[in-house]
Structure formats: C-alpha cells, structure tokens
Design a protein around this motif. Structure first.
Motif, mmCIF file in Angstrom:
data_model
loop_
_atom_site.group_PDB
_atom_site.id
_atom_site.type_symbol
_atom_site.label_atom_id
_atom_site.label_comp_id
_atom_site.label_asym_id
_atom_site.label_seq_id
_atom_site.Cartn_x
_atom_site.Cartn_y
_atom_site.Cartn_z
ATOM 1 N N VAL A 86 -28.325 -7.589 -4.853
ATOM 2 C CA VAL A 86 -28.798 -6.745 -3.748
ATOM 3 C C VAL A 86 -29.289 -5.402 -4.290
ATOM 4 N N ALA A 87 -28.534 -4.807 -5.204
ATOM 5 C CA ALA A 87 -28.932 -3.529 -5.792
ATOM 6 C C ALA A 87 -30.213 -3.670 -6.606
ATOM 7 N N ALA A 88 -30.337 -4.766 -7.331
ATOM 8 C CA ALA A 88 -31.531 -4.991 -8.140
ATOM 9 C C ALA A 88 -32.773 -5.158 -7.272
ATOM 10 N N ALA A 89 -32.637 -5.899 -6.172
ATOM 11 C CA ALA A 89 -33.755 -6.074 -5.252
ATOM 12 C C ALA A 89 -34.162 -4.737 -4.644
ATOM 13 N N SER A 90 -33.182 -3.924 -4.281
ATOM 14 C CA SER A 90 -33.475 -2.594 -3.725
ATOM 15 C C SER A 90 -34.220 -1.734 -4.745
ATOM 16 N N ALA A 91 -33.835 -1.855 -6.016
ATOM 17 C CA ALA A 91 -34.502 -1.081 -7.062
ATOM 18 C C ALA A 91 -35.954 -1.507 -7.227
ATOM 19 N N LEU A 92 -36.208 -2.807 -7.117
ATOM 20 C CA LEU A 92 -37.586 -3.288 -7.222
ATOM 21 C C LEU A 92 -38.427 -2.795 -6.050
ATOM 22 N N ILE A 93 -37.837 -2.768 -4.870
ATOM 23 C CA ILE A 93 -38.537 -2.243 -3.700
ATOM 24 C C ILE A 93 -38.869 -0.773 -3.920
ATOM 25 N N ALA A 94 -37.901 -0.022 -4.417
ATOM 26 C CA ALA A 94 -38.121 1.410 -4.683
ATOM 27 C C ALA A 94 -39.179 1.628 -5.754
ATOM 28 N N ASP A 95 -39.276 0.695 -6.700
ATOM 29 C CA ASP A 95 -40.277 0.808 -7.769
ATOM 30 C C ASP A 95 -41.688 0.481 -7.288
ATOM 31 N N GLY A 96 -41.802 -0.025 -6.073
ATOM 32 C CA GLY A 96 -43.122 -0.310 -5.508
ATOM 33 C C GLY A 96 -43.817 -1.523 -6.100
ATOM 34 N N VAL A 97 -43.054 -2.568 -6.443
ATOM 35 C CA VAL A 97 -43.694 -3.771 -6.968
ATOM 36 C C VAL A 97 -44.481 -4.471 -5.868
ATOM 37 N N ASP A 98 -45.499 -5.223 -6.286
ATOM 38 C CA ASP A 98 -46.333 -5.947 -5.330
ATOM 39 C C ASP A 98 -45.831 -7.361 -5.072
#
Length: 343
Positions: free
Chosen positions: A219-231
């Motif tokens: 869950v934390a990793a997915a949130s980090a990817l969202i914050a990183d702005g991945v497409d």
C-alpha cells in the motif's frame, strides 16, 4: 546430474527463496492433451493426491480448484477413486515442509504443489521415496532447479514481459514514466523486472521502482508511485503484490494510473489489464499430468510443460473508472472482459 540438482534445490529452498508464480504470456506452446486417458485399465483402484498451495489468494485458489475438478473428472471417466486434500503453506517454508513430509508419510501417490517454493520443498521431501511431484505454475523451472529430477515435472507459466509493455504503450503512446511494483522476496520477479527495464531503456522511458514484502508495504509503495506521478504501473507474476491488489487498485484508478500485471487474478481484483494463460486450463493440465505420472510412470515425461498464453484480460470496471478505451487491444489477441471481485 540429478543429485547435483537436488543439492542445488536444497540450497535454494533453505536460503528462503519465496519464488511464487502466477500466470503470464508464454513463448512456447504445449500441444499435448488427454494425458489422463493414457495408461491401462485402472478401474476400481484408489489413489491419494496431496495438493499443496504456497499460500491462499485468488490465483492459487483457482489453480487448486481446477486441479480438484479435473481429478474428479478423471476419476469418473476412468472408474477409479482419487482422494485428495487441499492445504496451504501460508507462505511459510516450515509449514510447507510439514505438509509435504506428511504427504510422504501418508504414502500419497503424487504431490501437486502450487507455486515455486512449494514445488521446491515438495521435491526435497520426495527425494528418498521418489513420489511423483507434479507442480503447477512455476514460471522458471530451470532457475528454480526443478529440472533434471526424474520424479519431478509440472506446468510453467513464463511471462512475456515485452508483450505486456506493448499493451501499455498501445493504450497510451505518451507514457513518459512507468512505476515498477514488485517484491524483492520473489526471485521470479527478477527477470521480468530486468526485461521491463531493458524495454523501457530502449524507448528512453523513465521508470521508478517500489518494492514491498507485506500488504502494508505494498500500500505504501503504491502511494509512493502515485506521488511520483507515474503514468502506468507494471507488476510481474508476484504473489506478494497480488495478495494486496484489492488494497491498492482503487487508489491507482482514482489517480488515473493503469496497473498492468502478470496474471488475470490481479485484473479480477481490480488491476487494469494483463496477458496470460488461463489458470483453470493450467490446473486441469497439471491434474492430467499427475494422473499420467501415477498410472504410467514418469519415463518419457518432459522436465516441464510450458502453457500457451495470448489471452488479454481487461477489467471493465477499472477501465470505466479511468475512462479508458481498450479497443486498442483487439488487434493484439483475444480480449476477455472481467469485473472486480473480492475472491
């Protein structure tokens, strides 16, 4: 050679290699069929089979259920009785060893372990008795040291990473940053992630890695990817991430980030799309192989049987949530539509 393979298998298993496998596109097809119809008159006989899952989640449950259904069919078709138990190792090597040792003590006629570590440990338990071990869904049998052992065979679901990445860019040619979400505890993820990086490097596309080994970490990793702005996000045949998919799919969809994965079980739990084998077919094939191993012996059987892929699975709920038109996949293969389930 066989002894060397078993020694290497012991080293891998005791080192804690939690190599689990789901389903994915394969590059080599297996054309054999009707394995369960081979052999002589077995009418009236009784056989015992142990079905051992690495852990409980949608992918492995589907395979186990398919194995059981096919064993029931084989029994009815051949006038025999096949007794089986389905157990789970709960992703714990100690429990898996207890289960496979108990199967040997119970003098089962075959063990059907589902996923790589379950297969490795079952092969170790059967080393002395040479009880047939017919595994299901091991993505890289050679890397797992499950080849060259005369009492071991099974089905493989090797992942075609490049094809899934092609799907990602067919959907959105403007993808500029890709998230790679996987678990370091699964060696089976190593090659697909390396392949994904090589693919993206060739295109000059940026990628961000996030790894996790527990549900909370996923869950934390997915949130980090969202914050990183991945497409977009790619996850290979990774059971750790699969077990947490229901906890992350809504956040990814709300952020407009499609999740491309290595198995249709992810997609049924909310990920956007995949290309892979049919798990029910894989389970049935594994059961057929097990019955053949019991009744005909294992001489002449292959080290493993690679299942054919090519089925594109799309979650229509997730597509609608992100307003994605997935008709771009129509020219790439057979498209199967599913909706989100909690199973």
């Amino acid at each position: 050679m066989k002894n060397n393979m078993v020694k290497k298998l012991l080293t891998l298993a005791l080192a804690g290699a939690m190599t689990l496998s789901l389903a994915a596109c394969g590059s080599k097809s297996d054309d054999s069929s009707n394995d369960a119809q081979q052999g002589g008159d077995e009418s009236g006989k009784t056989y015992k089979v142990a079905i051992i899952k690495q852990l409980d989640h949608a992918s492995l449950d589907e395979i186990a259920n398919a194995v059981a259904a096919e064993l029931d069919k084989i029994a009815a078709d051949n006038g025999v009785t096949i007794e089986y138990d389905i157990t789970s190792g709960q992703n714990d090597q100690t429990i898996l060893k207890q289960l496979s040792d108990q199967a040997i003590a119970d003098q089962v006629d075959a063990i059907i372990p589902i996923a790589t570590t379950a297969a490795q440990i079952s092969a170790l338990s059967a080393e002395d008795t040479k009880t047939p071990v017919v595994y299901a869904a091991v993505s890289d049998p050679e890397a797992a040291s499950l080849t060259g052992i005369d009492y071991v065979t099974g089905t493989s679901d090797a992942l075609n990473t490049s094809f899934i990445m092609d799907m990602m860019f067919a959907q959105n040619p403007d993808v500029a940053k890709v998230g790679l979400l996987y678990s370091l505890s699964e060696p089976n993820s190593t090659k697909p992630i390396a392949d994904a990086k090589a693919y993206l490097d060739t295109k000059g596309i940026e990628y961000v890695e996030q790894t996790a080994n527990t549900n909370d970490e996923v869950v934390a990793a997915a949130s980090a990817l969202i914050a990183d702005g991945v497409d977009a996000v790619f996850t290979p045949t990774d059971n750790v991430i699969m077990a947490a998919e229901l906890a992350i799919y809504e956040d990814l969809a709300k952020a407009g980030i499609p999740h491309y994965t290595g198995a249709d079980s992810f997609v049924r739990n909310g990920a956007y799309a995949t290309c892979g084998v049919n798990y029910t077919d894989l389970g049935a094939k594994t059961a057929d192989l097990a019955y053949s191993a019991i009744t005909d012996g294992m001489d002449g059987m292959e080290d493993y049987y690679l299942m054919d892929g090519g089925i594109i699975t799309v979650n229509t709920d997730t597509a609608a949530a992100m307003s994605l038109d997935y008709s771009c996949f129509d020219s790439m293969g057979t498209v199967v539509e599913v909706t989100t389930t909690k199973d």
